[in-house]
Design a protein around this motif. Structure first.
Motif, PDB file in Angstrom:
ATOM      1  N   THR A 111      27.473 -30.816  19.645  1.00  0.00           N
ATOM      2  CA  THR A 111      26.217 -30.230  19.149  1.00  0.00           C
ATOM      3  C   THR A 111      25.333 -31.252  18.434  1.00  0.00           C
ATOM      4  OG1 THR A 111      27.283 -29.518  17.106  1.00  0.00           O
ATOM      5  CG2 THR A 111      27.195 -27.913  18.906  1.00  0.00           C
ATOM      6  N   ARG A 112      25.881 -32.394  18.042  1.00  0.00           N
ATOM      7  CA  ARG A 112      25.101 -33.418  17.342  1.00  0.00           C
ATOM      8  C   ARG A 112      24.495 -34.458  18.291  1.00  0.00           C
ATOM      9  NH1 ARG A 112      29.568 -32.971  13.614  1.00  0.00           N
ATOM     10  NH2 ARG A 112      30.474 -34.927  14.273  1.00  0.00           N
ATOM     11  N   LEU A 113      24.763 -34.323  19.579  1.00  0.00           N
ATOM     12  CA  LEU A 113      24.305 -35.312  20.557  1.00  0.00           C
ATOM     13  C   LEU A 113      23.022 -34.871  21.254  1.00  0.00           C
ATOM     14  CD1 LEU A 113      27.695 -36.059  22.362  1.00  0.00           C
ATOM     15  CD2 LEU A 113      26.611 -37.412  20.550  1.00  0.00           C
ATOM     16  N   ARG A 114      22.160 -35.843  21.585  1.00  0.00           N
ATOM     17  CA  ARG A 114      21.045 -35.579  22.503  1.00  0.00           C
ATOM     18  C   ARG A 114      21.694 -35.455  23.879  1.00  0.00           C
ATOM     19  NH1 ARG A 114      15.537 -36.607  22.836  1.00  0.00           N
ATOM     20  NH2 ARG A 114      15.569 -37.804  20.919  1.00  0.00           N
ATOM     21  N   ARG A 115      21.587 -34.256  24.477  1.00  0.00           N
ATOM     22  CA  ARG A 115      22.368 -33.996  25.673  1.00  0.00           C
ATOM     23  C   ARG A 115      21.592 -33.149  26.675  1.00  0.00           C
ATOM     24  NH1 ARG A 115      23.413 -30.716  21.569  1.00  0.00           N
ATOM     25  NH2 ARG A 115      23.811 -28.500  21.912  1.00  0.00           N
ATOM     26  N   SER A 116      22.076 -33.197  27.893  1.00  0.00           N
ATOM     27  CA  SER A 116      21.567 -32.327  28.942  1.00  0.00           C
ATOM     28  C   SER A 116      22.088 -30.915  28.695  1.00  0.00           C
ATOM     29  CB  SER A 116      22.059 -32.825  30.301  1.00  0.00           C
ATOM     30  OG  SER A 116      21.844 -31.844  31.288  1.00  0.00           O
ATOM     31  N   SER A 117      21.271 -29.927  29.028  1.00  0.00           N
ATOM     32  CA  SER A 117      21.726 -28.537  28.922  1.00  0.00           C
ATOM     33  C   SER A 117      22.926 -28.285  29.835  1.00  0.00           C
ATOM     34  CB  SER A 117      20.588 -27.581  29.261  1.00  0.00           C
ATOM     35  OG  SER A 117      20.080 -27.846  30.553  1.00  0.00           O
ATOM     36  N   LEU A 118      23.134 -29.153  30.829  1.00  0.00           N
ATOM     37  CA  LEU A 118      24.285 -29.019  31.720  1.00  0.00           C
ATOM     38  C   LEU A 118      25.601 -29.094  30.949  1.00  0.00           C
ATOM     39  CD1 LEU A 118      23.052 -31.379  34.559  1.00  0.00           C
ATOM     40  CD2 LEU A 118      23.060 -28.871  34.588  1.00  0.00           C
TER      41      LEU A 118
ATOM     42  N   GLY B 180      31.739 -22.310  38.217  1.00  0.00           N
ATOM     43  CA  GLY B 180      30.553 -21.508  38.440  1.00  0.00           C
ATOM     44  C   GLY B 180      29.401 -22.329  38.984  1.00  0.00           C
ATOM     45  N   VAL B 181      28.260 -21.651  39.109  1.00  0.00           N
ATOM     46  CA  VAL B 181      27.053 -22.252  39.663  1.00  0.00           C
ATOM     47  C   VAL B 181      25.893 -21.955  38.723  1.00  0.00           C
ATOM     48  CG1 VAL B 181      25.441 -22.254  41.612  1.00  0.00           C
ATOM     49  CG2 VAL B 181      27.902 -22.014  42.025  1.00  0.00           C
ATOM     50  N   ASP B 182      25.075 -22.966  38.475  1.00  0.00           N
ATOM     51  CA  ASP B 182      23.894 -22.810  37.631  1.00  0.00           C
ATOM     52  C   ASP B 182      22.672 -23.192  38.450  1.00  0.00           C
ATOM     53  OD1 ASP B 182      22.527 -22.593  34.950  1.00  0.00           O
ATOM     54  OD2 ASP B 182      22.069 -24.676  35.440  1.00  0.00           O
ATOM     55  N   SER B 183      21.627 -22.382  38.338  1.00  0.00           N
ATOM     56  CA  SER B 183      20.371 -22.656  39.025  1.00  0.00           C
ATOM     57  C   SER B 183      19.269 -22.710  37.987  1.00  0.00           C
ATOM     58  CB  SER B 183      20.089 -21.538  40.038  1.00  0.00           C
ATOM     59  OG  SER B 183      18.852 -21.736  40.672  1.00  0.00           O
ATOM     60  N   ARG B 184      18.519 -23.805  37.979  1.00  0.00           N
ATOM     61  CA  ARG B 184      17.452 -23.956  36.991  1.00  0.00           C
ATOM     62  C   ARG B 184      16.267 -24.672  37.621  1.00  0.00           C
ATOM     63  NH1 ARG B 184      19.167 -26.017  32.396  1.00  0.00           N
ATOM     64  NH2 ARG B 184      21.133 -25.051  32.895  1.00  0.00           N
ATOM     65  N   VAL B 185      15.094 -24.367  37.095  1.00  0.00           N
ATOM     66  CA  VAL B 185      13.879 -25.061  37.508  1.00  0.00           C
ATOM     67  C   VAL B 185      13.416 -25.900  36.322  1.00  0.00           C
ATOM     68  CG1 VAL B 185      11.483 -24.819  38.219  1.00  0.00           C
ATOM     69  CG2 VAL B 185      13.232 -23.293  39.160  1.00  0.00           C
ATOM     70  N   VAL B 186      13.247 -27.191  36.576  1.00  0.00           N
ATOM     71  CA  VAL B 186      12.782 -28.116  35.544  1.00  0.00           C
ATOM     72  C   VAL B 186      11.322 -28.441  35.846  1.00  0.00           C
ATOM     73  CG1 VAL B 186      13.159 -30.354  34.442  1.00  0.00           C
ATOM     74  CG2 VAL B 186      15.116 -29.098  35.405  1.00  0.00           C
TER      75      VAL B 186
ATOM     76  N   GLY C  67      14.865 -29.529  20.925  1.00  0.00           N
ATOM     77  CA  GLY C  67      15.649 -30.290  19.960  1.00  0.00           C
ATOM     78  C   GLY C  67      16.505 -31.315  20.679  1.00  0.00           C
ATOM     79  N   LEU C  68      17.804 -31.267  20.445  1.00  0.00           N
ATOM     80  CA  LEU C  68      18.715 -32.225  21.059  1.00  0.00           C
ATOM     81  C   LEU C  68      19.075 -31.867  22.499  1.00  0.00           C
ATOM     82  CD1 LEU C  68      21.166 -32.896  18.091  1.00  0.00           C
ATOM     83  CD2 LEU C  68      19.321 -34.365  18.916  1.00  0.00           C
ATOM     84  N   ILE C  69      18.727 -30.657  22.946  1.00  0.00           N
ATOM     85  CA  ILE C  69      19.093 -30.210  24.292  1.00  0.00           C
ATOM     86  C   ILE C  69      17.918 -30.431  25.241  1.00  0.00           C
ATOM     87  CG2 ILE C  69      19.890 -28.295  25.705  1.00  0.00           C
ATOM     88  CD1 ILE C  69      21.137 -27.084  23.226  1.00  0.00           C
ATOM     89  N   GLN C  70      18.161 -31.200  26.288  1.00  0.00           N
ATOM     90  CA  GLN C  70      17.155 -31.511  27.296  1.00  0.00           C
ATOM     91  C   GLN C  70      17.574 -30.902  28.627  1.00  0.00           C
ATOM     92  OE1 GLN C  70      17.492 -35.758  27.209  1.00  0.00           O
ATOM     93  NE2 GLN C  70      16.158 -35.979  25.447  1.00  0.00           N
ATOM     94  N   HIS C  71      16.651 -30.949  29.607  1.00  0.00           N
ATOM     95  CA  HIS C  71      17.014 -30.506  30.960  1.00  0.00           C
ATOM     96  C   HIS C  71      18.012 -31.464  31.531  1.00  0.00           C
ATOM     97  CE1 HIS C  71      14.563 -27.033  31.731  1.00  0.00           C
ATOM     98  NE2 HIS C  71      13.549 -27.626  31.137  1.00  0.00           N
TER      99      HIS C  71
ATOM    100  N   ASN D 116      20.332 -39.573  27.617  1.00  0.00           N
ATOM    101  CA  ASN D 116      21.037 -38.450  27.021  1.00  0.00           C
ATOM    102  C   ASN D 116      22.487 -38.444  27.493  1.00  0.00           C
ATOM    103  OD1 ASN D 116      21.171 -37.160  29.565  1.00  0.00           O
ATOM    104  ND2 ASN D 116      19.423 -35.860  29.151  1.00  0.00           N
ATOM    105  N   TRP D 117      23.265 -37.577  26.909  1.00  0.00           N
ATOM    106  CA  TRP D 117      24.652 -37.390  27.315  1.00  0.00           C
ATOM    107  C   TRP D 117      24.698 -36.247  28.314  1.00  0.00           C
ATOM    108  CZ3 TRP D 117      28.429 -40.728  26.095  1.00  0.00           C
ATOM    109  CH2 TRP D 117      28.151 -41.651  25.088  1.00  0.00           C
ATOM    110  N   THR D 118      25.530 -36.385  29.326  1.00  0.00           N
ATOM    111  CA  THR D 118      25.647 -35.370  30.353  1.00  0.00           C
ATOM    112  C   THR D 118      27.084 -35.317  30.849  1.00  0.00           C
ATOM    113  OG1 THR D 118      24.618 -34.519  32.383  1.00  0.00           O
ATOM    114  CG2 THR D 118      24.985 -36.923  32.259  1.00  0.00           C
ATOM    115  N   LEU D 119      27.332 -34.425  31.782  1.00  0.00           N
ATOM    116  CA  LEU D 119      28.643 -34.355  32.421  1.00  0.00           C
ATOM    117  C   LEU D 119      28.673 -35.346  33.576  1.00  0.00           C
ATOM    118  CD1 LEU D 119      28.998 -30.476  32.663  1.00  0.00           C
ATOM    119  CD2 LEU D 119      30.166 -31.985  31.036  1.00  0.00           C
ATOM    120  N   PRO D 120      29.848 -35.922  33.865  1.00  0.00           N
ATOM    121  CA  PRO D 120      29.939 -36.739  35.077  1.00  0.00           C
ATOM    122  C   PRO D 120      29.587 -35.861  36.282  1.00  0.00           C
ATOM    123  CG  PRO D 120      31.894 -37.012  33.715  1.00  0.00           C
ATOM    124  CD  PRO D 120      31.118 -35.874  33.132  1.00  0.00           C
TER     125      PRO D 120
END
Length: 161
Positions: free
Chosen positions: A126-133, A71-77, A157-161, A34-38
């Motif tokens: 929005t058209r990419l398979r990407r991390s929710s990050l 900011g800071v994001d906290s998530r449980v996968v 859909g296209l948004i993954q953990h 998937n696509w993500t942030l560096p």
């Protein structure tokens, strides 16, 4: 942390220039790409702001400076939704920084999981398979909430953990 759980502190770069965001194409040995942030894991005794600059250099070949804490994001996968199968539940705490590229040359990560990094027009994300990050980072950069927190992004859909 109990047995069967992971805790991960990570730092992510949100680099938006001229309406484009720098995205990294994550291609694990197993599991889905998937696509993500560096960005990535903060090492023991490493400051998160140093970690994000190290990760940018490793993954993209660019040199950068941190301009702002977003900011800071906290998530449980859940274990069943991990990118790499067979791993336990993950609690990921992500620290997001606005960064500016100062030098270097864009290239794939040598011997790593980032196959390429690409400057992507923000509307095309929005058209990419990407991390929710990616969505969290772009929302933080756009809205700059005083709390440094935005609502969780629904996965599907296209948004993954």
């Amino acid at each position: 942390m109990g047995p069967g759980t992971d805790l991960r502190l990570a730092a992510y770069a949100v680099c938006v220039e001229d309406g484009r965001v720098l995205l990294a194409h994550y291609v694990p040995a197993r599991g889905r790409s998937n696509w993500t942030l560096p960005g990535g894991r903060v090492e023991h005794a490493e400051d998160p702001s140093d970690a994000v600059l190290r990760e940018i250099a490793e993954e993209t070949g660019y040199d950068a400076v941190v301009e702002r804490l977003l900011g800071v994001d906290s998530r449980v996968v859940p274990a069943a939704e991990r990118t790499v199968p067979g791993r336990p539940e993950l609690h990921n705490v992500g620290v997001f920084y606005q960064v500016r590229i100062t030098g270097g040359r864009l290239r794939p990560e040598p011997d790593g999981t980032i196959a390429e990094s690409v400057w992507t027009p923000v509307p095309d994300v929005t058209r990419l398979r990407r991390s929710s990050l990616v969505d969290i980072g772009l929302t933080l950069a756009r809205t700059r909430p005083p709390t440094g927190h935005v609502a969780p992004v629904p996965v599907g859909g296209l948004i993954q953990h």
